[in-house]
Design a protein around this motif. Structure first.
Motif, PDB file in Angstrom:
ATOM      1  N   ASN A  14       1.012  -1.363  -0.077  1.00 27.06           N
ATOM      2  CA  ASN A  14      -0.009  -0.040   0.082  1.00 27.06           C
ATOM      3  C   ASN A  14       0.840   1.094   0.045  1.00 27.06           C
ATOM      4  N   PRO A  15       1.147   1.709  -1.155  1.00 22.04           N
ATOM      5  CA  PRO A  15       1.980   2.977  -1.081  1.00 22.04           C
ATOM      6  C   PRO A  15       1.518   4.276  -0.553  1.00 22.04           C
ATOM      7  N   ARG A  16       0.065   4.253  -0.679  1.00 23.87           N
ATOM      8  CA  ARG A  16      -0.457   5.654  -0.334  1.00 23.87           C
ATOM      9  C   ARG A  16      -0.447   5.679   1.346  1.00 23.87           C
ATOM     10  N   THR A  17      -0.375   4.315   2.000  1.00 23.15           N
ATOM     11  CA  THR A  17      -0.345   4.411   3.568  1.00 23.15           C
ATOM     12  C   THR A  17       1.065   5.070   3.931  1.00 23.15           C
ATOM     13  N   ASN A  18       2.077   4.304   2.912  1.00 20.74           N
ATOM     14  CA  ASN A  18       3.549   4.760   3.397  1.00 20.74           C
ATOM     15  C   ASN A  18       3.715   6.140   3.130  1.00 20.74           C
ATOM     16  N   GLU A  19       3.322   6.606   2.013  1.00 22.52           N
ATOM     17  CA  GLU A  19       3.306   8.183   1.858  1.00 22.52           C
ATOM     18  C   GLU A  19       2.810   9.063   2.664  1.00 22.52           C
ATOM     19  N   GLN A  20       1.509   8.638   3.323  1.00 22.28           N
ATOM     20  CA  GLN A  20       0.932   9.383   4.429  1.00 22.28           C
ATOM     21  C   GLN A  20       1.780   9.331   5.808  1.00 22.28           C
ATOM     22  N   LEU A  21       2.570   8.109   5.977  1.00 19.24           N
ATOM     23  CA  LEU A  21       3.412   7.767   7.245  1.00 19.24           C
ATOM     24  C   LEU A  21       4.418   8.763   7.069  1.00 19.24           C
ATOM     25  N   ALA A  62       4.556  11.669   5.362  1.00 18.29           N
ATOM     26  CA  ALA A  62       4.353  13.063   5.371  1.00 18.29           C
ATOM     27  C   ALA A  62       4.077  13.355   7.011  1.00 18.29           C
ATOM     28  N   PHE A  63       3.806  12.493   7.636  1.00 20.09           N
ATOM     29  CA  PHE A  63       3.930  12.755   9.015  1.00 20.09           C
ATOM     30  C   PHE A  63       4.900  12.440   9.910  1.00 20.09           C
ATOM     31  N   GLY A  64       5.748  11.914   9.287  1.00 19.50           N
ATOM     32  CA  GLY A  64       7.007  11.409  10.012  1.00 19.50           C
ATOM     33  C   GLY A  64       6.821  10.375  10.791  1.00 19.50           C
ATOM     34  N   LEU A  65       5.934   9.527  10.334  1.00 20.95           N
ATOM     35  CA  LEU A  65       5.840   8.214  11.153  1.00 20.95           C
ATOM     36  C   LEU A  65       6.137   6.992  10.068  1.00 20.95           C
ATOM     37  N   ASP A  66       7.376   7.096   9.710  1.00 25.01           N
ATOM     38  CA  ASP A  66       7.658   5.889   8.617  1.00 25.01           C
ATOM     39  C   ASP A  66       7.906   4.551   9.612  1.00 25.01           C
ATOM     40  N   THR A  67       7.615   3.320   8.883  1.00 25.22           N
ATOM     41  CA  THR A  67       7.503   2.152   9.658  1.00 25.22           C
ATOM     42  C   THR A  67       8.691   1.427   9.010  1.00 25.22           C
ATOM     43  N   ASP A  68       9.435   0.368   9.779  1.00 27.78           N
ATOM     44  CA  ASP A  68      10.363  -0.152   9.208  1.00 27.78           C
ATOM     45  C   ASP A  68      10.024  -1.537   8.749  1.00 27.78           C
ATOM     46  N   ASP A  69       9.064  -2.235   9.351  1.00 26.16           N
ATOM     47  CA  ASP A  69       8.693  -3.572   9.025  1.00 26.16           C
ATOM     48  C   ASP A  69       7.356  -3.841   8.368  1.00 26.16           C
ATOM     49  N   GLU A  70       6.843  -2.675   7.564  1.00 21.96           N
ATOM     50  CA  GLU A  70       5.799  -2.540   6.815  1.00 21.96           C
ATOM     51  C   GLU A  70       4.516  -2.586   7.521  1.00 21.96           C
ATOM     52  N   THR A  71       4.203  -2.685   8.782  1.00 23.19           N
ATOM     53  CA  THR A  71       3.277  -2.991   9.487  1.00 23.19           C
ATOM     54  C   THR A  71       2.771  -1.434  10.084  1.00 23.19           C
ATOM     55  N   SER A 104      -7.346  13.933  13.224  1.00 27.26           N
ATOM     56  CA  SER A 104      -7.174  14.072  11.876  1.00 27.26           C
ATOM     57  C   SER A 104      -5.972  13.497  11.003  1.00 27.26           C
ATOM     58  N   THR A 105      -5.099  13.441  11.738  1.00 30.67           N
ATOM     59  CA  THR A 105      -3.614  12.567  11.288  1.00 30.67           C
ATOM     60  C   THR A 105      -4.065  10.973  11.202  1.00 30.67           C
ATOM     61  N   LEU A 106      -4.735  10.500  12.342  1.00 34.19           N
ATOM     62  CA  LEU A 106      -5.313   9.132  12.293  1.00 34.19           C
ATOM     63  C   LEU A 106      -6.257   8.897  11.081  1.00 34.19           C
ATOM     64  N   ARG A 107      -7.098  10.015  10.996  1.00 34.01           N
ATOM     65  CA  ARG A 107      -8.118   9.643   9.917  1.00 34.01           C
ATOM     66  C   ARG A 107      -7.320   9.750   8.383  1.00 34.01           C
ATOM     67  N   ALA A 108      -6.282  10.556   8.127  1.00 36.95           N
ATOM     68  CA  ALA A 108      -5.781  10.488   7.031  1.00 36.95           C
ATOM     69  C   ALA A 108      -4.813   9.178   6.653  1.00 36.95           C
TER      70      ALA A 108
END
Length: 565
Positions: A73-80, A82-91, A116-120
Motif C-alpha cells: 500500500n504505497p498510499r499508506t507509506n506516503e501518508q506515514l 508525510a507525518f514523520g511516521l515511517d515504519t520499518d517492518d511494513e506494519t 485528523s492525522t489518524l483519519r488521513a
C-alpha cells in the motif's frame, strides 16, 4: 490488510482479540449480536467520529488496537512519511482510547497523533461501506473524483498540468486585484519596502558580527584592567626575586635524576615537566598579548556606533542579525516583484489574460480526457451490472454544459441512471433504491478494487433487501473484490456467507446480569451448521444441513472459477 484487532470495554464487548486473514471473511450471527459494533471499532481506528456512548458501562475507558500490513500500500507509506511516521517492518499499528470526559488518545506506531492525522492514515487502510452509507454515490460532488480515479494515468497528468496553470493564474489574478483595489496602499507598501531594503543594505551586516564587536568593545572598554592583569601575571612568572618557572625547572631536574628508581618518581617528574613547559608557554602568550595590546579610543567609538545601529535594526526586523538579513532578503524579493508589476500594469493585465487563456486550453484538454474516460466507465459499469441482474439499467456520466474554472478543472458532472426502459435518466442519488445502490456500489467497487490501494474493505450488510439470484450475484462480486483486497463482510444471507474464505460467528450472552459479545472462527463443520441456521431460521433439519453443504460446495467451485478469470 487488517491482521489483528483488539477491543476492550467497547459497547457490549468487554474484551475481544481477533486475527484476520487475506481474502473474504464473513461475520454472521443473529441481529443485535454485535456484528456492527466490531465494524464501528474498526471505523474509529480509521479516524471516525468518537462518542462516550461507545464506552462500556462502568469502564474507565474504551481501548481499540488494530495491526495492519501495509506492504503493498504505497498510499499508506506516503501518508506515514508525510507525518514523520515511517515504519520499518511494513506494519501499521493504530490505537485509540476513548474516555468518559470526551478525551481521545490516538497513536500510530506508538506515537501520539491527533484524530485528523489518524483519519488521513486510516482512510488509506480501511474502506467501510454500510447499508446506509453509500457516501460517494449519494453525494454528486464526489463523482468527479471517482471518474478521475477510474481514469488514473489518462487524466492524472492532464490534471497535474491544469492545477499548475490554475495556481499561476490565481496568483497573477490576485496580484492584479490587490493592486487595483487599493493604489494608495500599494504605493505606501512600495515606499516602505524601498526604505527597508535601503536601510538594511546600507548596514551591510555580516552574520554574528554583533557578537564579535561586543567582545572587542568589552576589551577596549576595560583596557587598563586588561593591561594591568597581563603585566602583573608576566612579572610574577619572571620576577628577579623569585621565578616560579626556574623553581619548577630545578625541581623537575632533581626528580628526573631519581625517576628510574620508582614509577611514582617518574610520574612526578612528568607532572613537573608539564607544569614547566606549560608555564613557559603561558609566559610567551602573555608577552605576545602585551605586545598586541593597544589603546584605540577611535576604534571604540566606531564599535559603539556600529552596535547601536545593529540594536536599532533589531528593534525593527528581528532579534538576531540573521533575522535582519533574512528579512532583507524577503523584502528584496517582494520589492522586485512589486517593481516589476509597477513597471507596467498593462503588462500584468495582459499576463493575467494570457494565463487565463492557457488555463482554458489545458482545461479543455483535461475535459476531453474525462469525456473519454466517462465512456469507458459507463461500459465497465454496464458489464458489471449485467452480472448483478441489472442489465436493463443504463448508467451515464452526465456533464454540465456550462464549464466553470475550478481548482480541479472546468467540469461538473454527476452519475445518472435509467432504472427502467422508457424512463428518462435521472440523478442516481435521487432515484436509486437501496438495492440498486448496493449493486451499483459493488459494481464500482469491483472496477476500482485493483487501483484503490486500500488494504481492507468492509461491507456492513450491503446485501440487505435482496435475495435469490441477486444475492448470489452480490456474493460473487464481493468474492471477486476479495481477490485484490481483504474483505470483511457482515451478512445475513447464506449465499454471501458461503462464498467467504473464512467465517466468524458473533453471539451475544448474558453473564451475571451483564451482556457480552463473543466471536468464534468457525470450523468447516460449524460453518455447515451456521449456514443451515441462516437458511432455516430457528429449526435446523437434516435437509437444511444438506442444503448448506451443497451451498458451500457450490461456493467453493464458484470461487475457483472467479479466480481463473
Amino acid at each position: 490488510m487488517l491482521q489483528e484487532l483488539v477491543i476492550h470495554d467497547f459497547a457490549i464487548i468487554e474484551s475481544l482479540s481477533l486475527s484476520f486473514d487475506a481474502g473474504m471473511t464473513a461475520l454472521t450471527g443473529e441481529t443485535g449480536a454485535g456484528k456492527s459494533i466490531i465494524i464501528d471499532a474498526v471505523g474509529l481506528l480509521a479516524g471516525g467520529r468518537g462518542s462516550t456512548d461507545f464506552i462500556r458501562t462502568g469502564a474507565a475507558k474504551a481501548s481499540l488496537e488494530g495491526l495492519f500490513d501495509a506492504t503493498t500500500n504505497p498510499r499508506t507509506n506516503e501518508q506515514l512519511a508525510a507525518f514523520g511516521l515511517d515504519t520499518d517492518d511494513e506494519t501499521v499499528l493504530l490505537q485509540r482510547d476513548l474516555y468518559p470526559n470526551g478525551r481521545n488518545v490516538c497513536r500510530v506506531n506508538g506515537r501520539l497523533v491527533n484524530t485528523s492525522t489518524l483519519r488521513a492514515i486510516g482512510e488509506t487502510l480501511v474502506d467501510i461501506h454500510g447499508q446506509n452509507e453509500h457516501q460517494q454515490l449519494m453525494h454528486p460532488e464526489t463523482h468527479l473524483g471517482l471518474l478521475d480515479q477510474f481514469a488514473d494515468g489518462a487524466v492524472h497528468q492532464q490534471l497535474t498540468t491544469y492545477q499548475a496553470a490554475y495556481t499561476a493564474y490565481q496568483q497573477a489574478k490576485k496580484t492584479l486585484q490587490t493592486k487595483q483595489a487599493n493604489e494608495q496602499e500599494w504605493a505606501q507598501r512600495l515606499d516602505m519596502l524601498q526604505f527597508q531594503v535601503g536601510e538594511i543594505d546600507a548596514a551591510d551586516l555580516q552574520a554574528d558580527e554583533d557578537v564579535t564587536l561586543t567582545q572587542e568593545r568589552d576589551q577596549l572598554a576595560n583596557f587598563q584592567r586588561v593591561s594591568d592583569a597581563l603585566q602583573t601575571s608576566y612579572e610574577l612568572l619572571d620576577s628577579e626575586d623569585f621565578s616560579p618557572i626556574d623553581a619548577i625547572g630545578n625541581a623537575m631536574e632533581s626528580i628526573q635524576g631519581i625517576a628510574q628508581f620508582n614509577p611514582d618518581y617518574a610520574a612526578i617528574a612528568t607532572a613537573l615537566q608539564s607544569a614547566y613547559y606549560g608555564l613557559q608557554e603561558a609566559q610567551g602568550d602573555l608577552s605576545r598579548q602585551m605586545d598586541q595590546l593597544a589603546w584605540d579610543p577611535e576604534r571604540l567609538d566606531v564599535i559603539e556606533k556600529r552596535l547601536d545601529l545593529i540594536t536599532q535594526l533589531k528593534r525593527k526586523y528581528g532579534d538576531q542579525v540573521s533575522d535582519i538579513i533574512a528579512y532583507g532578503a524577503k523584502a528584496h524579493a517582494e520589492l522586485a516583484q512589486m517593481q516589476a508589476n509597477e513597471a507596467g500594469e498593462g503588462d500584468l493585465e495582459t499576463q493575467v489574460n494570457q494565463l487565463r487563456q492557457d488555463l482554458l486550453t489545458v482545461g479543455q484538454q483535461l475535459s476531453q480526457a474525462r469525456h473519454k474516460a466517462a465512456l469507458a466507465l459507463q461500459n465497465a459499469v454496464h458489464d458489471q451490472l449485467k452480472s448483478l441482474y441489472m442489465e436493463k439499467t443504463v448508467f451515464e456520466v452526465h456533464f454540465e454544459q456550462k464549464q466553470v474554472i475550478r481548482p480541479d478543472g472546468l467540469d461538473t458532472l454527476e452519475f445518472y441512471i435509467q432504472a427502467n426502459p422508457g424512463e428518462a435518466a435521472k440523478p442516481l442519488a435521487k432515484v436509486a433504491s437501496g438495492g440498486e445502490l448496493s449493486r451499483l456500489m459493488l459494481a464500482l467497487k469491483t472496477i476500482f478494487a485493483q487501483t484503490d490501494g486500500v488494504t481492507s474493505i468492509i461491507f456492513d450488510e450491503v446485501d440487505t433487501g435482496v435475495s435469490g439470484r441477486v444475492a448470489q450475484a452480490i456474493a460473487n462480486k464481493i468474492s471477486l473484490i476479495a481477490q485484490h483486497s481483504q474483505v470483511l463482510c457482515i451478512t445475513h444471507l447464506p449465499q454471501v456467507a458461503a462464498m467467504s474464505d473464512h467465517e466468524y460467528l458473533i453471539q451475544k450472552q448474558v453473564h451475571s446480569g451483564r451482556t457480552t459479545t463473543s466471536v468464534d472462527k468457525l470450523s468447516a463443520k460449524a460453518r455447515v451448521d451456521e449456514i443451515a441456521r441462516m437458511l432455516a431460521g430457528s429449526e435446523v433439519t437434516t435437509l437444511t444441513r444438506e442444503h448448506a453443504e451443497e451451498l458451500l460446495a457450490m461456493a467453493a467451485k464458484t470461487r475457483q472459477s472467479l479466480a481463473a478469470q
